[in-house]
Write a protein that holds these residues in place. Structure first.
Motif, PDB file in Angstrom:
ATOM      1  N   MET A   1       0.834  -1.188   0.000  1.00  0.00           N
ATOM      2  CA  MET A   1       0.000   0.000   0.000  1.00  0.00           C
ATOM      3  C   MET A   1       0.875   1.246   0.000  1.00  0.00           C
ATOM      4  SD  MET A   1      -2.049  -0.057   3.595  1.00  0.00           S
ATOM      5  CE  MET A   1      -2.097  -1.815   3.362  1.00  0.00           C
ATOM      6  N   LYS A   2       0.409   2.236  -0.752  1.00  0.00           N
ATOM      7  CA  LYS A   2       1.277   3.384  -1.025  1.00  0.00           C
ATOM      8  C   LYS A   2       1.023   4.561  -0.073  1.00  0.00           C
ATOM      9  CE  LYS A   2       2.049   2.566  -5.953  1.00  0.00           C
ATOM     10  NZ  LYS A   2       1.406   1.277  -6.159  1.00  0.00           N
ATOM     11  N   ILE A   3       2.120   5.193   0.313  1.00  0.00           N
ATOM     12  CA  ILE A   3       2.066   6.403   1.132  1.00  0.00           C
ATOM     13  C   ILE A   3       2.840   7.490   0.390  1.00  0.00           C
ATOM     14  CG2 ILE A   3       2.781   7.482   3.313  1.00  0.00           C
ATOM     15  CD1 ILE A   3       2.450   4.733   4.624  1.00  0.00           C
ATOM     16  N   ALA A   4       2.153   8.600   0.101  1.00  0.00           N
ATOM     17  CA  ALA A   4       2.805   9.705  -0.612  1.00  0.00           C
ATOM     18  C   ALA A   4       3.081  10.848   0.364  1.00  0.00           C
ATOM     19  CB  ALA A   4       1.897  10.193  -1.743  1.00  0.00           C
ATOM     20  N   ILE A   5       4.252  11.416   0.223  1.00  0.00           N
ATOM     21  CA  ILE A   5       4.620  12.599   1.011  1.00  0.00           C
ATOM     22  C   ILE A   5       4.858  13.717  -0.007  1.00  0.00           C
ATOM     23  CG2 ILE A   5       6.280  13.576   2.649  1.00  0.00           C
ATOM     24  CD1 ILE A   5       6.895  10.509   3.337  1.00  0.00           C
ATOM     25  N   VAL A   6       4.053  14.761   0.070  1.00  0.00           N
ATOM     26  CA  VAL A   6       4.121  15.844  -0.906  1.00  0.00           C
ATOM     27  C   VAL A   6       4.450  17.140  -0.186  1.00  0.00           C
ATOM     28  CG1 VAL A   6       2.959  16.814  -2.925  1.00  0.00           C
ATOM     29  CG2 VAL A   6       2.093  14.752  -1.896  1.00  0.00           C
ATOM     30  N   TYR A   7       5.357  17.911  -0.751  1.00  0.00           N
ATOM     31  CA  TYR A   7       5.772  19.117  -0.044  1.00  0.00           C
ATOM     32  C   TYR A   7       6.106  20.233  -1.016  1.00  0.00           C
ATOM     33  CZ  TYR A   7      10.211  17.262  -1.590  1.00  0.00           C
ATOM     34  OH  TYR A   7      11.216  16.765  -2.388  1.00  0.00           O
ATOM     35  N   PHE A   8       6.146  21.446  -0.482  1.00  0.00           N
ATOM     36  CA  PHE A   8       6.766  22.563  -1.194  1.00  0.00           C
ATOM     37  C   PHE A   8       8.003  22.940  -0.398  1.00  0.00           C
ATOM     38  CE2 PHE A   8       7.637  27.101  -1.620  1.00  0.00           C
ATOM     39  CZ  PHE A   8       7.972  27.114  -2.962  1.00  0.00           C
ATOM     40  N   SER A   9       9.110  23.153  -1.087  1.00  0.00           N
ATOM     41  CA  SER A   9      10.354  23.497  -0.396  1.00  0.00           C
ATOM     42  C   SER A   9      11.195  24.392  -1.287  1.00  0.00           C
ATOM     43  CB  SER A   9      11.124  22.221  -0.060  1.00  0.00           C
ATOM     44  OG  SER A   9      12.270  22.536   0.696  1.00  0.00           O
ATOM     45  N   ASN A  76     -10.327  16.546  -6.132  1.00  0.00           N
ATOM     46  CA  ASN A  76     -10.754  16.049  -4.822  1.00  0.00           C
ATOM     47  C   ASN A  76     -10.692  14.526  -4.692  1.00  0.00           C
ATOM     48  OD1 ASN A  76     -11.099  18.635  -4.008  1.00  0.00           O
ATOM     49  ND2 ASN A  76     -13.312  18.665  -4.256  1.00  0.00           N
ATOM     50  N   PRO A  77     -11.064  13.749  -5.730  1.00  0.00           N
ATOM     51  CA  PRO A  77     -11.007  12.287  -5.567  1.00  0.00           C
ATOM     52  C   PRO A  77      -9.621  11.749  -5.225  1.00  0.00           C
ATOM     53  CG  PRO A  77     -12.281  12.870  -7.506  1.00  0.00           C
ATOM     54  CD  PRO A  77     -11.667  14.140  -7.002  1.00  0.00           C
ATOM     55  N   MET A  78      -8.578  12.506  -5.555  1.00  0.00           N
ATOM     56  CA  MET A  78      -7.224  12.063  -5.214  1.00  0.00           C
ATOM     57  C   MET A  78      -7.031  12.019  -3.688  1.00  0.00           C
ATOM     58  SD  MET A  78      -3.854  13.581  -6.975  1.00  0.00           S
ATOM     59  CE  MET A  78      -3.404  14.903  -5.870  1.00  0.00           C
ATOM     60  N   PHE A  79      -7.835  12.796  -2.962  1.00  0.00           N
ATOM     61  CA  PHE A  79      -7.691  12.900  -1.510  1.00  0.00           C
ATOM     62  C   PHE A  79      -8.822  12.203  -0.734  1.00  0.00           C
ATOM     63  CE2 PHE A  79      -5.822  16.655  -3.478  1.00  0.00           C
ATOM     64  CZ  PHE A  79      -4.586  16.760  -2.850  1.00  0.00           C
ATOM     65  N   ALA A  80     -10.017  12.195  -1.301  1.00  0.00           N
ATOM     66  CA  ALA A  80     -11.216  11.817  -0.542  1.00  0.00           C
ATOM     67  C   ALA A  80     -11.127  10.410   0.047  1.00  0.00           C
ATOM     68  CB  ALA A  80     -12.442  11.948  -1.433  1.00  0.00           C
ATOM     69  N   GLY A  81     -11.481  10.290   1.320  1.00  0.00           N
ATOM     70  CA  GLY A  81     -11.540   8.997   1.985  1.00  0.00           C
ATOM     71  C   GLY A  81     -10.192   8.432   2.372  1.00  0.00           C
ATOM     72  N   LYS A  82      -9.118   9.180   2.076  1.00  0.00           N
ATOM     73  CA  LYS A  82      -7.775   8.697   2.417  1.00  0.00           C
ATOM     74  C   LYS A  82      -7.324   9.269   3.749  1.00  0.00           C
ATOM     75  CE  LYS A  82      -6.360   8.344  -2.399  1.00  0.00           C
ATOM     76  NZ  LYS A  82      -5.349   8.722  -3.390  1.00  0.00           N
ATOM     77  N   VAL A 152       2.392   7.054  11.131  1.00  0.00           N
ATOM     78  CA  VAL A 152       1.389   7.237  10.064  1.00  0.00           C
ATOM     79  C   VAL A 152       1.330   5.982   9.188  1.00  0.00           C
ATOM     80  CG1 VAL A 152       0.740   8.603   8.035  1.00  0.00           C
ATOM     81  CG2 VAL A 152       1.576   9.763  10.088  1.00  0.00           C
ATOM     82  N   ALA A 153       2.476   5.388   8.941  1.00  0.00           N
ATOM     83  CA  ALA A 153       2.498   4.165   8.125  1.00  0.00           C
ATOM     84  C   ALA A 153       1.785   3.026   8.856  1.00  0.00           C
ATOM     85  CB  ALA A 153       3.937   3.783   7.801  1.00  0.00           C
ATOM     86  N   LYS A 154       2.009   2.931  10.146  1.00  0.00           N
ATOM     87  CA  LYS A 154       1.340   1.883  10.945  1.00  0.00           C
ATOM     88  C   LYS A 154      -0.178   2.084  10.898  1.00  0.00           C
ATOM     89  CE  LYS A 154       1.158   0.720  15.638  1.00  0.00           C
ATOM     90  NZ  LYS A 154       1.260   1.519  16.823  1.00  0.00           N
ATOM     91  N   LEU A 159      -5.744   0.774   8.938  1.00  0.00           N
ATOM     92  CA  LEU A 159      -7.001   1.240   8.356  1.00  0.00           C
ATOM     93  C   LEU A 159      -7.319   0.618   7.007  1.00  0.00           C
ATOM     94  CD1 LEU A 159      -6.834   5.076   9.116  1.00  0.00           C
ATOM     95  CD2 LEU A 159      -8.380   3.417  10.155  1.00  0.00           C
ATOM     96  N   PHE A 160      -6.286   0.353   6.236  1.00  0.00           N
ATOM     97  CA  PHE A 160      -6.530  -0.006   4.827  1.00  0.00           C
ATOM     98  C   PHE A 160      -6.081  -1.416   4.469  1.00  0.00           C
ATOM     99  CE2 PHE A 160      -6.094   4.663   4.940  1.00  0.00           C
ATOM    100  CZ  PHE A 160      -7.321   5.020   4.424  1.00  0.00           C
TER     101      PHE A 160
END
Ligand SMILES: Cc1cc2nc3c(=O)[nH]c(=O)nc-3n(C[C@H](O)[C@H](O)[C@H](O)COP(=O)(O)O)c2cc1C
Length: 161
Positions: A1-9, A76-82, A152-154, A159-160
């Motif tokens: 299962m995938k976990i994305a970390i997105v940032y502005f830097s 929005n669907p990229m985020f919803a329910g996640k 967060v990964a745990k 959950l999923f």
């Protein structure tokens, strides 16, 4: 299962913290973790991700306009329910990093995400709204970022699964 970390830097601090969170998240089993800037976002990965962690520098006491623009122009669907979580960097204690995090968490709620930080629910270290690093963090702040990623990964796996 995938976990994305997105940032502005802009000057690299938030990127370094994103990489620490990724390091922590990778300690969990059965997760694929990818940290990316908003400019180089991998939308295939983001769409498949169960969890999206968003990172921002603190700018004038809140989160950066670049993150706001990215959220406002992403579907929005990229985020919803996640599962959603946030982190921030700042130059000084009291500079508004927690305000930045709360404002960002509110954005994620509007996107339909389930938000999580671990708070005081996992014992020490408490991570109330998300980890905060001054610049790219002192040793303790860096450690909290790694622990946050792991928690967060745990939670993602719980959950999923
Ligand atoms: C225009 C501007 C405004 C900033 N405002 C704040 C602020 O209100 N509070 C604070 O603690 N740091 C503030 N900072 C510092 C940044 O939040 C900090 O250096 C951050 O780690 C930069 O992240 P980056 O290296 O990923 O770009 C500001 C920086 C800039 C450029």
């Amino acid at each position: 299962m995938k976990i994305a970390i997105v940032y502005f830097s802009k000057t690299g601090n938030t990127k370094k913290v994103a990489d620490l969170i990724a390091e922590g998240a990778k300690k969990a089993e059965k997760v694929e973790v990818k940290a990316m800037s908003i400019e180089e976002a991998d939308y295939e990965f983001l769409n498949e991700a169960k969890t999206i962690i968003v990172g921002t520098p603190t700018i004038a006491g809140t989160f950066s306009w670049q993150i706001k623009q990215w959220l406002d122009t992403s579907s929005n669907p990229m985020f919803a329910g996640k599962l959603g979580a946030v982190f921030a960097t700042a130059n000084y204690v009291g500079g508004g990093a927690e305000v930045a995090e709360l404002a960002l968490l509110a954005e994620l709620l509007v996107k339909g995400m389930l938000v999580y930080s671990s708070g005081a629910g996992e014992g020490q270290p408490f991570i109330h709204y998300g980890p905060v690093c001054i610049k790219d963090g002192d040793a303790g702040q860096k450690e909290r970022a790694v622990i946050f990623g792991e928690r967060v990964a745990k939670k993602t796996a719980e959950l999923f699964r």
